[in-house]
Design an enzyme around this catalytic site. Structure first.
Site, PDB file in Angstrom:
ATOM      1  N   HIS A 122       0.764  -1.253  -0.174  1.00  0.00           N
ATOM      2  CA  HIS A 122       0.024   0.060   0.044  1.00  0.00           C
ATOM      3  C   HIS A 122       0.646   1.352   0.119  1.00  0.00           C
ATOM      4  O   HIS A 122       0.244   2.450  -0.209  1.00  0.00           O
ATOM      5  CB  HIS A 122      -1.021  -0.072   1.162  1.00  0.00           C
ATOM      6  CG  HIS A 122      -1.999  -1.155   1.160  1.00  0.00           C
ATOM      7  ND1 HIS A 122      -2.740  -1.306   0.162  1.00  0.00           N
ATOM      8  CD2 HIS A 122      -2.336  -2.094   2.227  1.00  0.00           C
ATOM      9  CE1 HIS A 122      -3.526  -2.039   0.448  1.00  0.00           C
ATOM     10  NE2 HIS A 122      -3.385  -2.773   1.745  1.00  0.00           N
ATOM     11  N   ASP A 158      -2.978 -10.719  -2.129  1.00  0.00           N
ATOM     12  CA  ASP A 158      -3.507 -10.269  -0.762  1.00  0.00           C
ATOM     13  C   ASP A 158      -4.798  -9.478  -1.161  1.00  0.00           C
ATOM     14  O   ASP A 158      -5.199  -9.164  -2.157  1.00  0.00           O
ATOM     15  CB  ASP A 158      -2.674  -9.192  -0.360  1.00  0.00           C
ATOM     16  CG  ASP A 158      -2.816  -8.481   0.881  1.00  0.00           C
ATOM     17  OD1 ASP A 158      -2.385  -8.530   1.829  1.00  0.00           O
ATOM     18  OD2 ASP A 158      -3.790  -7.571   0.989  1.00  0.00           O
ATOM     19  N   HIS A 160      -6.181  -7.176  -0.075  1.00  0.00           N
ATOM     20  CA  HIS A 160      -6.393  -5.813  -0.463  1.00  0.00           C
ATOM     21  C   HIS A 160      -5.605  -5.277  -1.831  1.00  0.00           C
ATOM     22  O   HIS A 160      -4.476  -6.093  -2.075  1.00  0.00           O
ATOM     23  CB  HIS A 160      -5.775  -5.208   0.738  1.00  0.00           C
ATOM     24  CG  HIS A 160      -6.659  -5.321   1.937  1.00  0.00           C
ATOM     25  ND1 HIS A 160      -6.074  -6.153   2.920  1.00  0.00           N
ATOM     26  CD2 HIS A 160      -7.696  -4.948   2.366  1.00  0.00           C
ATOM     27  CE1 HIS A 160      -6.695  -6.163   4.026  1.00  0.00           C
ATOM     28  NE2 HIS A 160      -7.866  -5.474   3.773  1.00  0.00           N
ATOM     29  N   ASP A 245      -4.366 -12.875   3.706  1.00  0.00           N
ATOM     30  CA  ASP A 245      -5.660 -12.407   4.349  1.00  0.00           C
ATOM     31  C   ASP A 245      -6.853 -12.454   3.409  1.00  0.00           C
ATOM     32  O   ASP A 245      -7.975 -12.315   3.660  1.00  0.00           O
ATOM     33  CB  ASP A 245      -5.581 -10.837   4.718  1.00  0.00           C
ATOM     34  CG  ASP A 245      -4.896 -10.197   3.742  1.00  0.00           C
ATOM     35  OD1 ASP A 245      -4.775 -10.463   2.583  1.00  0.00           O
ATOM     36  OD2 ASP A 245      -4.626  -8.764   4.155  1.00  0.00           O
TER      37      ASP A 245
HETATM   38 ZN   LIG Z   1      -4.134  -7.036   2.951  1.00  0.00          ZN
END
Ligand SMILES: [Zn+2]
Length: 310
Positions: A122, A158, A160, A245
């Site tokens: 990120h 991931d 995200h 995740d």
């Molecule tokens: Zn994540």
């Protein structure tokens, strides 16, 4: 059996989170305990990461941001906490990936798993975000190119979307970014219409997964789509943002991938059932998310087991 490096250092435990924060040092403790308990520990080449150099960090981040983080402590944003030793840990997290690239290049290892904190995908050019300080995978990709791995393929599973990684390379046709992620979800980017810009158009490939997606959706992404993209791009090295995740037990996701589904993803990444039209190339995995400790330990064990296979 492949020569698989495992990069870890206790410095990653000194990146301290406030009580109750999901991105805790216990994540790495569990990974190490699991690998040791399974006996696979002895089959790995244990790598001592080095500190990334300033010039390596600033191949992706701005000088101003690098300087700011040298002294910053506290909450950078509501998710991202920076403790006294976080800057140092972040230098080693990026350094672990860079060092793994070096060791693949000199033939010491063929693949590597970097068990690092803080995670990276990120982190943007000018800011920390979503538990991430420096974008470890992006820094590794730039370094790989410096060593002559001209074409880099990044896979990000991931849950995200890796906004920072996508933004770093979206105008670049020498780094391919492939991501599957829950959508809509944090951080809000990663629509399938985001396909790169300028000469990078077509070198970003997002597969947004609606809440409740599971093994069969990921099978499609990793066994039907991904191998074709890799074979068309013909990378010199593959880097993986390994965020666990997406597991059905994870507290931060609404995706229902099981342990078997995870294994299928990893096999897709290694082109197991595909025609091997590209020669064997290095693979470097770097840890991103994964917040259910048991699912995380088991998934990393499975990943490393698959990495050892030819
Ligand atoms: Zn994540």
């Amino acid at each position: 059996m492949k020569k698989v490096g495992f990069a870890y250092d206790d410095i990653f435990l000194s990146h301290k989170m406030p009580q109750g924060h999901p991105e805790s040092s216990q994540r790495l403790v569990r990974i190490i305990d699991t690998l040791k308990s399974k006996g696979i520990w002895k089959k790995l080449y244990h790598l001592k990461p080095r500190r990334a150099l300033e010039e390596e960090i600033t191949s992706v981040h701005s000088e101003q941001y690098f300087e700011r983080m040298q002294t910053f402590t506290g909450y950078y944003d509501p998710d991202t906490y920076v403790s006294e030793n976080s800057f140092e840990a972040a230098l080693y997290a990026a350094g672990a990936v860079v060092d793994a690239v070096d060791r693949c290049k000199n033939g010491e290892i063929e693949r590597a798993f970097c068990a690092v904190r803080p995670p990276g995908h990120h982190a943007e050019r000018d800011r920390a975000m979503g538990f991430c300080i420096f974008n470890n995978v992006a820094i590794g990709a730039r370094y790989a190119q410096k060593l002559g791995y001209h074409k880099v393929f990044i896979i990000d599973f991931d849950v995200h979307h890796g906004n920072g990684t996508q933004h770093t390379f979206e105008e670049d046709d020498t780094v391919f970014y492939f991501s599957t992620h829950q959508y809509p979800h944090y951080p809000g980017t990663g629509k399938d219409t985001e396909r790169g810009k300028g000469k990078g158009e077509g070198y970003t490939y997002n597969i947004p997964m609606p809440h409740g997606s599971g093994d069969k959706d990921y099978f499609y992404a990793y066994r039907d789509i991904l191998p074709r993209l890799i074979m068309d791009f013909r990378p010199d090295i593959i880097l993986v943002s390994a965020g666990y995740d997406l597991h059905s037990k994870d507290p931060l996701s609404g995706i229902n991938v099981t342990g078997e589904g995870m294994r299928s993803i990893i096999r897709g990444i290694f082109l197991r059932s595909s025609l091997r039209v590209i020669p064997s190339i290095p693979y470097i995995f770097t840890l991103e998310g994964g917040y259910n400790l048991q699912a995380l330990g088991d998934s990393v064990f499975m990943t490393v087991t698959e990495m050892l296979e030819d």
